[in-house]
Every structure is written in C-alpha cells, then in structure tokens.
Write an enzyme that holds these catalytic residues in place. Structure first.
Site, PDB file in Angstrom:
ATOM      1  N   ARG A 153       2.151  -4.699   5.997  1.00 16.12           N
ATOM      2  CA  ARG A 153       1.513  -3.874   5.519  1.00 16.12           C
ATOM      3  C   ARG A 153       2.284  -2.437   5.431  1.00 16.12           C
ATOM      4  O   ARG A 153       2.693  -2.067   6.427  1.00 16.12           O
ATOM      5  CB  ARG A 153       0.062  -3.549   6.004  1.00 16.12           C
ATOM      6  CG  ARG A 153      -0.772  -2.461   5.435  1.00 16.12           C
ATOM      7  CD  ARG A 153      -2.125  -2.394   5.490  1.00 16.12           C
ATOM      8  NE  ARG A 153      -2.630  -1.587   4.674  1.00 16.12           N
ATOM      9  CZ  ARG A 153      -3.976  -1.533   4.079  1.00 16.12           C
ATOM     10  NH1 ARG A 153      -4.607  -2.233   4.576  1.00 16.12           N
ATOM     11  NH2 ARG A 153      -4.468  -0.519   3.477  1.00 16.12           N
ATOM     12  N   SER A 192      -7.256  -5.313  -5.252  1.00 19.15           N
ATOM     13  CA  SER A 192      -8.457  -5.759  -4.310  1.00 19.15           C
ATOM     14  C   SER A 192      -9.784  -5.920  -5.284  1.00 19.15           C
ATOM     15  O   SER A 192      -9.738  -5.092  -6.272  1.00 19.15           O
ATOM     16  CB  SER A 192      -8.767  -5.125  -3.211  1.00 19.15           C
ATOM     17  OG  SER A 192      -9.336  -3.982  -3.364  1.00 19.15           O
ATOM     18  N   ASN A 246       1.119   3.522  -2.891  1.00 18.08           N
ATOM     19  CA  ASN A 246       1.628   3.876  -4.177  1.00 18.08           C
ATOM     20  C   ASN A 246       1.262   5.279  -4.224  1.00 18.08           C
ATOM     21  O   ASN A 246       1.905   6.195  -5.004  1.00 18.08           O
ATOM     22  CB  ASN A 246       1.180   3.185  -5.380  1.00 18.08           C
ATOM     23  CG  ASN A 246       2.018   1.765  -5.158  1.00 18.08           C
ATOM     24  OD1 ASN A 246       2.788   1.733  -4.272  1.00 18.08           O
ATOM     25  ND2 ASN A 246       1.628   0.987  -6.043  1.00 18.08           N
ATOM     26  N   GLU A 290     -12.468  -4.409  -4.094  1.00 17.97           N
ATOM     27  CA  GLU A 290     -12.583  -3.070  -3.952  1.00 17.97           C
ATOM     28  C   GLU A 290     -12.233  -2.128  -4.899  1.00 17.97           C
ATOM     29  O   GLU A 290     -12.663  -1.109  -5.180  1.00 17.97           O
ATOM     30  CB  GLU A 290     -12.699  -2.586  -2.550  1.00 17.97           C
ATOM     31  CG  GLU A 290     -13.655  -3.529  -1.611  1.00 17.97           C
ATOM     32  CD  GLU A 290     -13.056  -4.894  -1.273  1.00 17.97           C
ATOM     33  OE1 GLU A 290     -12.187  -5.196  -1.477  1.00 17.97           O
ATOM     34  OE2 GLU A 290     -13.969  -5.809  -0.637  1.00 17.97           O
ATOM     35  N   ASN A 291     -10.972  -2.580  -5.218  1.00 15.93           N
ATOM     36  CA  ASN A 291     -10.118  -1.650  -6.192  1.00 15.93           C
ATOM     37  C   ASN A 291     -10.907  -1.429  -7.413  1.00 15.93           C
ATOM     38  O   ASN A 291     -10.476  -0.531  -8.449  1.00 15.93           O
ATOM     39  CB  ASN A 291      -8.721  -1.999  -6.394  1.00 15.93           C
ATOM     40  CG  ASN A 291      -7.871  -2.142  -5.288  1.00 15.93           C
ATOM     41  OD1 ASN A 291      -6.769  -2.684  -4.949  1.00 15.93           O
ATOM     42  ND2 ASN A 291      -8.232  -0.742  -4.366  1.00 15.93           N
ATOM     43  N   TRP A 292     -11.775  -2.099  -7.944  1.00 15.90           N
ATOM     44  CA  TRP A 292     -12.557  -2.201  -9.225  1.00 15.90           C
ATOM     45  C   TRP A 292     -13.268  -0.855  -9.032  1.00 15.90           C
ATOM     46  O   TRP A 292     -13.528  -0.159 -10.191  1.00 15.90           O
ATOM     47  CB  TRP A 292     -13.409  -3.305  -9.455  1.00 15.90           C
ATOM     48  CG  TRP A 292     -12.907  -4.541  -9.852  1.00 15.90           C
ATOM     49  CD1 TRP A 292     -12.732  -5.756  -9.038  1.00 15.90           C
ATOM     50  CD2 TRP A 292     -12.033  -4.745 -10.793  1.00 15.90           C
ATOM     51  NE1 TRP A 292     -12.102  -6.788  -9.725  1.00 15.90           N
ATOM     52  CE2 TRP A 292     -11.585  -6.026 -11.137  1.00 15.90           C
ATOM     53  CE3 TRP A 292     -11.582  -4.237 -12.198  1.00 15.90           C
ATOM     54  CZ2 TRP A 292     -10.970  -6.791 -12.061  1.00 15.90           C
ATOM     55  CZ3 TRP A 292     -10.860  -4.824 -13.171  1.00 15.90           C
ATOM     56  CH2 TRP A 292     -10.506  -6.079 -12.882  1.00 15.90           C
ATOM     57  N   ARG A 345      -5.067  -1.882   9.084  1.00 19.57           N
ATOM     58  CA  ARG A 345      -6.153  -2.740   8.512  1.00 19.57           C
ATOM     59  C   ARG A 345      -5.817  -3.840   7.830  1.00 19.57           C
ATOM     60  O   ARG A 345      -4.658  -3.753   6.994  1.00 19.57           O
ATOM     61  CB  ARG A 345      -7.178  -1.909   8.309  1.00 19.57           C
ATOM     62  CG  ARG A 345      -7.034  -1.220   7.040  1.00 19.57           C
ATOM     63  CD  ARG A 345      -8.268  -0.208   6.478  1.00 19.57           C
ATOM     64  NE  ARG A 345      -7.608   0.721   5.432  1.00 19.57           N
ATOM     65  CZ  ARG A 345      -7.687   2.126   5.802  1.00 19.57           C
ATOM     66  NH1 ARG A 345      -7.894   2.385   7.043  1.00 19.57           N
ATOM     67  NH2 ARG A 345      -7.095   2.939   4.763  1.00 19.57           N
ATOM     68  N   LEU A 346      -6.646  -4.824   7.470  1.00 16.48           N
ATOM     69  CA  LEU A 346      -6.483  -6.043   6.607  1.00 16.48           C
ATOM     70  C   LEU A 346      -6.985  -5.719   5.273  1.00 16.48           C
ATOM     71  O   LEU A 346      -6.570  -6.452   4.161  1.00 16.48           O
ATOM     72  CB  LEU A 346      -7.116  -7.268   7.130  1.00 16.48           C
ATOM     73  CG  LEU A 346      -6.436  -7.635   8.301  1.00 16.48           C
ATOM     74  CD1 LEU A 346      -7.217  -9.202   8.726  1.00 16.48           C
ATOM     75  CD2 LEU A 346      -4.843  -8.250   8.069  1.00 16.48           C
ATOM     76  N   ARG A 354      -0.834   9.428  -9.848  1.00 11.26           N
ATOM     77  CA  ARG A 354      -0.991   8.188  -9.225  1.00 11.26           C
ATOM     78  C   ARG A 354      -0.223   6.955  -9.975  1.00 11.26           C
ATOM     79  O   ARG A 354       0.372   6.270  -9.345  1.00 11.26           O
ATOM     80  CB  ARG A 354      -2.378   7.911  -8.771  1.00 11.26           C
ATOM     81  CG  ARG A 354      -3.143   8.627  -7.714  1.00 11.26           C
ATOM     82  CD  ARG A 354      -4.535   8.372  -7.415  1.00 11.26           C
ATOM     83  NE  ARG A 354      -4.684   7.091  -7.019  1.00 11.26           N
ATOM     84  CZ  ARG A 354      -4.346   6.533  -5.654  1.00 11.26           C
ATOM     85  NH1 ARG A 354      -4.282   7.577  -4.723  1.00 11.26           N
ATOM     86  NH2 ARG A 354      -4.428   5.437  -5.376  1.00 11.26           N
ATOM     87  N   ASP A 367       1.017  -1.286  -0.052  1.00  7.03           N
ATOM     88  CA  ASP A 367       0.020   0.159   0.039  1.00  7.03           C
ATOM     89  C   ASP A 367       0.837   1.245  -0.102  1.00  7.03           C
ATOM     90  O   ASP A 367       2.244   1.256   0.450  1.00  7.03           O
ATOM     91  CB  ASP A 367      -0.872   0.113   1.242  1.00  7.03           C
ATOM     92  CG  ASP A 367      -2.116   1.004   1.150  1.00  7.03           C
ATOM     93  OD1 ASP A 367      -2.399   1.255   0.011  1.00  7.03           O
ATOM     94  OD2 ASP A 367      -2.619   1.369   2.251  1.00  7.03           O
TER      95      ASP A 367
HETATM   96  C1  IPE Z   1      -5.189  -2.545  -0.167  1.00 11.84           C
HETATM   97  O1  IPE Z   1      -5.140  -1.369  -0.504  1.00 11.84           O
HETATM   98  C2  IPE Z   1      -5.510  -3.360  -1.529  1.00 11.84           C
HETATM   99  C3  IPE Z   1      -3.895  -3.504  -1.964  1.00 11.84           C
HETATM  100  C4  IPE Z   1      -2.844  -3.186  -1.638  1.00 11.84           C
HETATM  101  C5  IPE Z   1      -4.116  -4.312  -3.413  1.00 11.84           C
HETATM  102  P1  IPE Z   1      -6.143  -0.228  -0.526  1.00 11.84           P
HETATM  103  O2  IPE Z   1      -5.441   1.044  -0.558  1.00 11.84           O
HETATM  104  O3  IPE Z   1      -7.366  -0.739  -1.394  1.00 11.84           O
HETATM  105  O4  IPE Z   1      -6.882  -0.297   0.986  1.00 11.84           O
HETATM  106  P2  IPE Z   1      -7.668   0.678   1.803  1.00 11.84           P
HETATM  107  O5  IPE Z   1      -8.750   1.461   0.945  1.00 11.84           O
HETATM  108  O6  IPE Z   1      -6.691   1.679   2.378  1.00 11.84           O
HETATM  109  O7  IPE Z   1      -8.274   0.122   3.003  1.00 11.84           O
HETATM  110  C1  IPE Z   2      -1.594   0.292  -3.434  1.00 16.73           C
HETATM  111  O1  IPE Z   2      -1.348   1.649  -3.418  1.00 16.73           O
HETATM  112  C2  IPE Z   2      -1.626  -0.272  -4.735  1.00 16.73           C
HETATM  113  C3  IPE Z   2      -2.988  -0.766  -4.902  1.00 16.73           C
HETATM  114  C4  IPE Z   2      -3.849  -0.721  -4.073  1.00 16.73           C
HETATM  115  C5  IPE Z   2      -3.534  -1.084  -6.252  1.00 16.73           C
HETATM  116  P1  IPE Z   2      -2.779   2.743  -3.429  1.00 16.73           P
HETATM  117  O2  IPE Z   2      -3.028   3.075  -4.754  1.00 16.73           O
HETATM  118  O3  IPE Z   2      -3.866   2.263  -2.763  1.00 16.73           O
HETATM  119  O4  IPE Z   2      -2.028   3.930  -2.618  1.00 16.73           O
HETATM  120  P2  IPE Z   2      -2.514   4.976  -1.586  1.00 16.73           P
HETATM  121  O5  IPE Z   2      -3.031   4.240  -0.517  1.00 16.73           O
HETATM  122  O6  IPE Z   2      -3.565   5.717  -2.380  1.00 16.73           O
HETATM  123  O7  IPE Z   2      -1.309   5.773  -1.065  1.00 16.73           O
HETATM  124 MG    MG Z   3      -4.144   2.347  -0.541  1.00 19.24          MG
END
Ligand code: IPE
Ligand code: IPE
Ligand code: MG
Length: 252
Positions: A187, A64, A21, A66-68, A193-194, A32, A19
């Site tokens: 993490r 994840s 990026n 949820e990332n969709w 959190r998970l 991003r 997490d």
């Molecule tokens: C968790 O990170 C998912 C991945 C690292 C792929 P997120 O950035 O999606 O999680 P939240 O939204 O902070 O819980």
């Molecule tokens: C993790 O980095 C990568 C993915 C979830 C795909 P984030 O994109 O969640 O980075 P932050 O949490 O917004 O900094």
């Molecule tokens: Mg994130």
C-alpha cells in the site's frame, strides 16, 4: 539495489493498493485528476517492471466500491482515464503476452468502460506470461456476500450440500477464483488499512506499506518492496522449524 536476475523468492502474486494520487496533486497545487493522470504512468512502469521480473499475477486496486461516493466529476474523470489506459496499453499487453482480467462489480461501470474492458480481456485472454488483474468497483465485503449468495443458490438447487462448503469451495465463488492468493500486498501513501481490499485472499499476505505516494512509486521503490518481501519469513501459523522443514520437503 538488486537487479532482476539476483531476485530470488519472487512473490507469485503481488497486489497493490495504489493510494495517494490526490495528495500528490495537492502538494503541487494541481487538481486531483492530475494526480490520477500521474498515477496511470506509475501503473504503466510498475506493470512493465513486474512483467520483466517474471511476476505471474499482479492485482491493482484501481477503484473501490466506496469510491463511487466521490464527487461525480472525479468519478467521471477516473472512468475516462480507465478507458484511455486500456486503449493505450492493448498493444503492450499483446506484445508482452499479458492477460488482462478484472474483479469487482463491473456492471456498475459506465457502458464505454465496460465495453473496452470486455474487449481488452477477450483480446488478451490467450496470453500466458502474466495476469494483470484490475480491481474495479471492487469491495471485499460485497465479494464475500456475493459468494455466500451463490453458495445458498447452489444448495437450494441441490447442486451442493451445506456440509461440502469449506474454504476452497468458498474461494471458488470469489472473483479471484483460480488465482493464487497475494503473497505480497503493497500500500502506498502510508495508510495502515486494507480499505475493503481482498479481505479473504489477503489472510496470509505479507504487508508492505510505504509513505511514498503512488505517482512517486518508482521502479526502485517497487524493488525495495520485493527485497523486503525476500527477507520475511512466512510461517503460516507454524513455528520456524516446522516451516523450514515443510519448505525443504517441497523443495522451495
Ligand atoms: C483505496 O484507497 C482504494 C483504491 C486505491 C482504489 P482510498 O483512498 O479509497 O481508501 P481510504 O478512503 O483512504 O480508506
Ligand atoms: C488513489 O488515490 C486512487 C483512487 C482511490 C481511485 P486517492 O485519490 O485516494 O488519493 P488520496 O488518498 O486522496 O491522496
Ligand atoms: Mg486515497
């Protein structure tokens, strides 16, 4: 800093929530996606380090379920990066005898990503030094719901009796069937959190949370996590003395 030969009590399975990026990019005034690009470099160096150390399984939470819901251009760029990464890493995986696997709702991935993933999994399937397991379109709750559905179907077909269902039978219907549970779950970026990652499998994982953003997670940071793991006493609900005697009995 420990060097690899001095590392004892290595975790067999390390899982990482990669997490931070986006925050890494924002700090630099970059889009991003540049953070995701930088994150891929960290994936490369971390996989290499794990392989050199002799870690057997590494599961990386790459995308994840949820990332969709993120903006479509970010989702598209992440899928393109996945394809690029897999194409670039094939030779290294073959050279280092790394076997690629993936867990998650892979049907949801765009066709190109699905095909490259399938090909990479097939071509590296015979490798036995390390398993690199990518969590893609992954959600722990839906993994459990899917397992429950499978068990119900098997019961309906008469292949399984409800009273035969125990933890192992359930674990066998998860995406991670056959893999050991993660010993160490890292993490990055300081969130406690998970985020729907390996909810069943992480029941007794040691947690290591670092404020370091994923693109800055260097080899040294990885070693710090492993050193911290070595200092932990995993009791699995027992008291210290019981745990120590069971370790002695197992010779570990
Ligand atoms: C968790 O990170 C998912 C991945 C690292 C792929 P997120 O950035 O999606 O999680 P939240 O939204 O902070 O819980
Ligand atoms: C993790 O980095 C990568 C993915 C979830 C795909 P984030 O994109 O969640 O980075 P932050 O949490 O917004 O900094
Ligand atoms: Mg994130």
């Amino acid at each position: 800093m420990l060097i690899s030969s001095e590392l004892t009590k290595l975790p067999a399975h390390v899982a990482i929530i990669m997490d931070g990026n986006g925050r890494w990019a924002r700090k630099r005034g970059l889009p991003r996606i540049m953070g995701h690009r930088a994150g891929v470099k960290t994936v490369r160096s971390t996989v290499r380090c794990a392989r050199e150390l002799g870690i057997s399984v590494m599961t990386l939470y790459a995308f994840s379920q949820e990332n969709w819901g993120r903006p479509p251009d970010e989702v598209g760029a992440l899928m393109d990066l996945l394809v690029e990464y897999l194409r670039q890493e094939l030779d290294e995986m073959l050279g280092n005898r790394i076997s690629l696997r993936a867990i998650g709702d892979l049907q949801r991935l765009p066709e190109e990503a699905r095909l490259v993933l399938k090909e990479t999994i097939e071509r590296t399937a015979g490798n036995s030094e390390m398993i690199l397991n990518l969590a893609l379109s992954y959600g722990g709750r839906s993994e459990l719901a899917r397992a429950a559905r499978r068990l119900a179907e098997e019961c309906l077909k008469g292949r399984l009796r409800p009273e035969e269902i125990d933890e192992d039978v359930l674990a066998d219907r998860l995406y991670t069937s056959g893999l050991p549970d993660p010993d160490l779950l890292i993490r990055t970026s300081g969130e406690y959190r998970l985020s729907n990652f390996l909810l069943f499998q992480a029941a007794y994982s040691e947690l290591y949370i670092t404020p370091v953003l994923w693109p800055d997670f260097s080899r040294e940071e990885f070693m710090k996590a492993l050193e911290e793991y070595q200092k932990r006493e995993r009791r699995f609900g027992l008291i210290s003395q019981q745990h120590l005697s069971s370790c002695t009995a197992r010779g570990s």
